[in-house]
Design a protein around this motif. Structure first.
Motif, PDB file in Angstrom:
ATOM      1  N   LEU A 178       0.819  -1.213   0.000  1.00 38.50           N
ATOM      2  CA  LEU A 178       0.000   0.000   0.000  1.00 38.50           C
ATOM      3  C   LEU A 178       0.853   1.263   0.000  1.00 38.50           C
ATOM      4  O   LEU A 178       0.433   2.297  -0.533  1.00 38.50           O
ATOM      5  N   PHE A 179       2.050   1.204   0.595  1.00 41.91           N
ATOM      6  CA  PHE A 179       2.983   2.329   0.492  1.00 41.91           C
ATOM      7  C   PHE A 179       3.309   2.593  -0.977  1.00 41.91           C
ATOM      8  O   PHE A 179       3.295   3.739  -1.444  1.00 41.91           O
ATOM      9  N   GLU A 180       3.590   1.513  -1.711  1.00 42.45           N
ATOM     10  CA  GLU A 180       3.918   1.659  -3.129  1.00 42.45           C
ATOM     11  C   GLU A 180       2.718   2.173  -3.919  1.00 42.45           C
ATOM     12  O   GLU A 180       2.855   3.036  -4.782  1.00 42.45           O
ATOM     13  N   SER A 189       0.404   4.026  -2.821  1.00 40.32           N
ATOM     14  CA  SER A 189       0.077   5.385  -2.407  1.00 40.32           C
ATOM     15  C   SER A 189       1.055   6.415  -2.935  1.00 40.32           C
ATOM     16  O   SER A 189       0.663   7.519  -3.321  1.00 40.32           O
ATOM     17  N   PHE A 190       2.351   6.067  -2.944  1.00 43.68           N
ATOM     18  CA  PHE A 190       3.384   7.049  -3.278  1.00 43.68           C
ATOM     19  C   PHE A 190       4.206   6.666  -4.513  1.00 43.68           C
ATOM     20  O   PHE A 190       5.213   7.315  -4.793  1.00 43.68           O
ATOM     21  N   ARG A 191       3.802   5.584  -5.198  1.00 41.86           N
ATOM     22  CA  ARG A 191       4.442   5.145  -6.428  1.00 41.86           C
ATOM     23  C   ARG A 191       5.945   4.924  -6.248  1.00 41.86           C
ATOM     24  O   ARG A 191       6.343   4.162  -5.400  1.00 41.86           O
ATOM     25  N   LEU A 192       6.807   5.647  -6.980  1.00 42.24           N
ATOM     26  CA  LEU A 192       8.247   5.376  -6.922  1.00 42.24           C
ATOM     27  C   LEU A 192       8.795   5.583  -5.513  1.00 42.24           C
ATOM     28  O   LEU A 192       9.572   4.767  -5.005  1.00 42.24           O
ATOM     29  N   LYS A 193       8.418   6.686  -4.886  1.00 43.71           N
ATOM     30  CA  LYS A 193       8.854   6.924  -3.516  1.00 43.71           C
ATOM     31  C   LYS A 193       8.297   5.850  -2.588  1.00 43.71           C
ATOM     32  O   LYS A 193       8.925   5.453  -1.612  1.00 43.71           O
ATOM     33  N   GLY A 194       7.106   5.360  -2.918  1.00 45.26           N
ATOM     34  CA  GLY A 194       6.476   4.342  -2.088  1.00 45.26           C
ATOM     35  C   GLY A 194       7.202   3.011  -2.118  1.00 45.26           C
ATOM     36  O   GLY A 194       7.124   2.242  -1.163  1.00 45.26           O
ATOM     37  N   ILE A 195       7.894   2.714  -3.234  1.00 49.83           N
ATOM     38  CA  ILE A 195       8.683   1.481  -3.300  1.00 49.83           C
ATOM     39  C   ILE A 195       9.745   1.487  -2.217  1.00 49.83           C
ATOM     40  O   ILE A 195       9.929   0.508  -1.475  1.00 49.83           O
ATOM     41  N   VAL A 196      10.441   2.629  -2.106  1.00 48.38           N
ATOM     42  CA  VAL A 196      11.476   2.761  -1.076  1.00 48.38           C
ATOM     43  C   VAL A 196      10.844   2.701   0.317  1.00 48.38           C
ATOM     44  O   VAL A 196      11.351   2.005   1.201  1.00 48.38           O
ATOM     45  N   LEU A 197       9.745   3.414   0.509  1.00 48.47           N
ATOM     46  CA  LEU A 197       9.082   3.412   1.809  1.00 48.47           C
ATOM     47  C   LEU A 197       8.594   2.012   2.186  1.00 48.47           C
ATOM     48  O   LEU A 197       8.720   1.590   3.335  1.00 48.47           O
ATOM     49  N   TRP A 232      -4.917   3.711   7.170  1.00 47.63           N
ATOM     50  CA  TRP A 232      -4.744   5.119   6.796  1.00 47.63           C
ATOM     51  C   TRP A 232      -4.389   5.252   5.316  1.00 47.63           C
ATOM     52  O   TRP A 232      -4.942   6.107   4.610  1.00 47.63           O
ATOM     53  N   LEU A 233      -3.502   4.379   4.847  1.00 54.05           N
ATOM     54  CA  LEU A 233      -3.081   4.447   3.451  1.00 54.05           C
ATOM     55  C   LEU A 233      -4.230   4.158   2.496  1.00 54.05           C
ATOM     56  O   LEU A 233      -4.460   4.902   1.536  1.00 54.05           O
ATOM     57  N   ILE A 234      -4.965   3.070   2.761  1.00 48.34           N
ATOM     58  CA  ILE A 234      -6.021   2.680   1.824  1.00 48.34           C
ATOM     59  C   ILE A 234      -7.213   3.623   1.905  1.00 48.34           C
ATOM     60  O   ILE A 234      -7.959   3.803   0.937  1.00 48.34           O
ATOM     61  N   SER A 235      -7.384   4.302   3.053  1.00 50.66           N
ATOM     62  CA  SER A 235      -8.514   5.213   3.220  1.00 50.66           C
ATOM     63  C   SER A 235      -8.199   6.619   2.722  1.00 50.66           C
ATOM     64  O   SER A 235      -9.083   7.309   2.175  1.00 50.66           O
ATOM     65  N   LYS A 236      -6.946   7.055   2.896  1.00 53.42           N
ATOM     66  CA  LYS A 236      -6.615   8.454   2.629  1.00 53.42           C
ATOM     67  C   LYS A 236      -5.656   8.676   1.453  1.00 53.42           C
ATOM     68  O   LYS A 236      -5.676   9.748   0.839  1.00 53.42           O
ATOM     69  N   ARG A 237      -4.823   7.684   1.160  1.00 54.49           N
ATOM     70  CA  ARG A 237      -3.735   7.916   0.216  1.00 54.49           C
ATOM     71  C   ARG A 237      -3.835   7.135  -1.088  1.00 54.49           C
ATOM     72  O   ARG A 237      -3.353   7.608  -2.121  1.00 54.49           O
TER      73      ARG A 237
END
Length: 278
Positions: free
Chosen positions: A205-207, A209-217, A270-275
């Motif tokens: 879900l990080f990925e 939500s934030f795509r390329l930056k989300g991969i790192v997160l 939080w990610l799936i609801s907001k991001r």
């Protein structure tokens, strides 16, 4: 609740054909393995007895007999178990990403359902859990049948020992890990497994939500969760840290497991609801 059950049923139906195929492969491979290995052993035993002019007792004294652990350690037996594990791990990724394949319309429809988005998160985790327990139940169901077939194919004198299911599980390392012989070990093993499923879902879900930056997160979150859970082992390796009793070690891992699982669910919610966007 009704929406959650419908989502779980939907996820199960999407994977059911592959799932049934895994069950069939496991059934056929293991039963064929029992027949092939047992027959090969008996044929080889008779050949050696004939070539070396040995009696049954002479052969057994020189070469020994066979038991079900010799069957359960073959590729025929372990191969489909490994295949099922790899398939479920792969599906833990695909259960999210396939919704975004194509033109994103299906992911959009799922996220726009008139229900809390966390239901989608839990429905996917529940599907993975049900698939896992289904495979375990199937293996436990066919194991005594395979053992009975094995004992019918081997002459009684050539059996090292007769084994029931619990003994087979305790004597085979891989089976003992997949199906722990004690209920407490079962809860611990699969509790840890479900914790890492939630950690994996949140990393995905990080990925999303934030795509390329989300991969790192996502990667950093997964590594941090693993290191945090294993931190007691690192601490115990330090000679300056006092030794802990087994009960204290178990309590420490239990608390860490609950904290990591709770944090993963909260962050995932939080990610799936907001991001998460489609």
């Amino acid at each position: 609740m009704k929406s959650y059950i419908k989502l779980v049923n939907f996820e199960i139906n999407r994977f059911i054909k592959i799932y049934v195929s895994l069950l069939v492969i496991t059934l056929l491979s293991q039963f064929i393995g029992v027949i092939v290995t047992s027959s090969s052993f008996m044929n080889r035993a008779h050949e050696v007895m004939f070539e070396q002019n040995l009696s049954e007792s002479g052969y057994l004294h020189k070469f020994g007999g066979i038991d079900f652990t010799d069957i359960s350690s073959t590729l025929w037996f372990i191969g489909p178990i490994a295949l099922c594990i790899v398939a479920l791990i792969f599906y833990s990724f695909m259960i999210w990403y396939r919704d975004w394949f194509g033109k994103n319309t299906f992911a959009y429809r799922l996220l726009m359902l008139p229900t809390a988005r966390i239901s989608l998160y839990f429905s996917k985790a529940s599907a993975i859990l049900l698939f896992t327990f289904g495979l375990l139940a199937f293996q436990i169901l066919i194991l005594p049948l395979e053992n009975t077939l094995f004992e019918s194919l081997i002459l009684e004198n050539f059996l090292k020992t007769r084994m029931d299911v619990s003994v087979i599980l305790q004597s085979n390392g891989i089976l003992g890990i997949v199906i722990p012989p004690y209920f407490s070990d079962f809860l611990i093993s699969y509790g840890i497994g479900m914790m890492f499923v939630f950690v994996l879902f949140t990393s995905i879900l990080f990925e999303r939500s934030f795509r390329l930056k989300g991969i790192v997160l996502g990667i950093l979150y997964f590594i941090a969760a693993v290191l945090l859970f294993l931190s007691p082992l690192f601490a115990m390796a330090n000679e300056t840290v006092p030794d802990l009793y087994p009960e204290e070690i178990f309590a420490l891992f239990l608390v860490l497991g609950i904290l990591i699982t709770g944090a993963s669910i909260a962050i995932g919610n939080w990610l799936i609801s907001k991001r998460v966007l489609v």
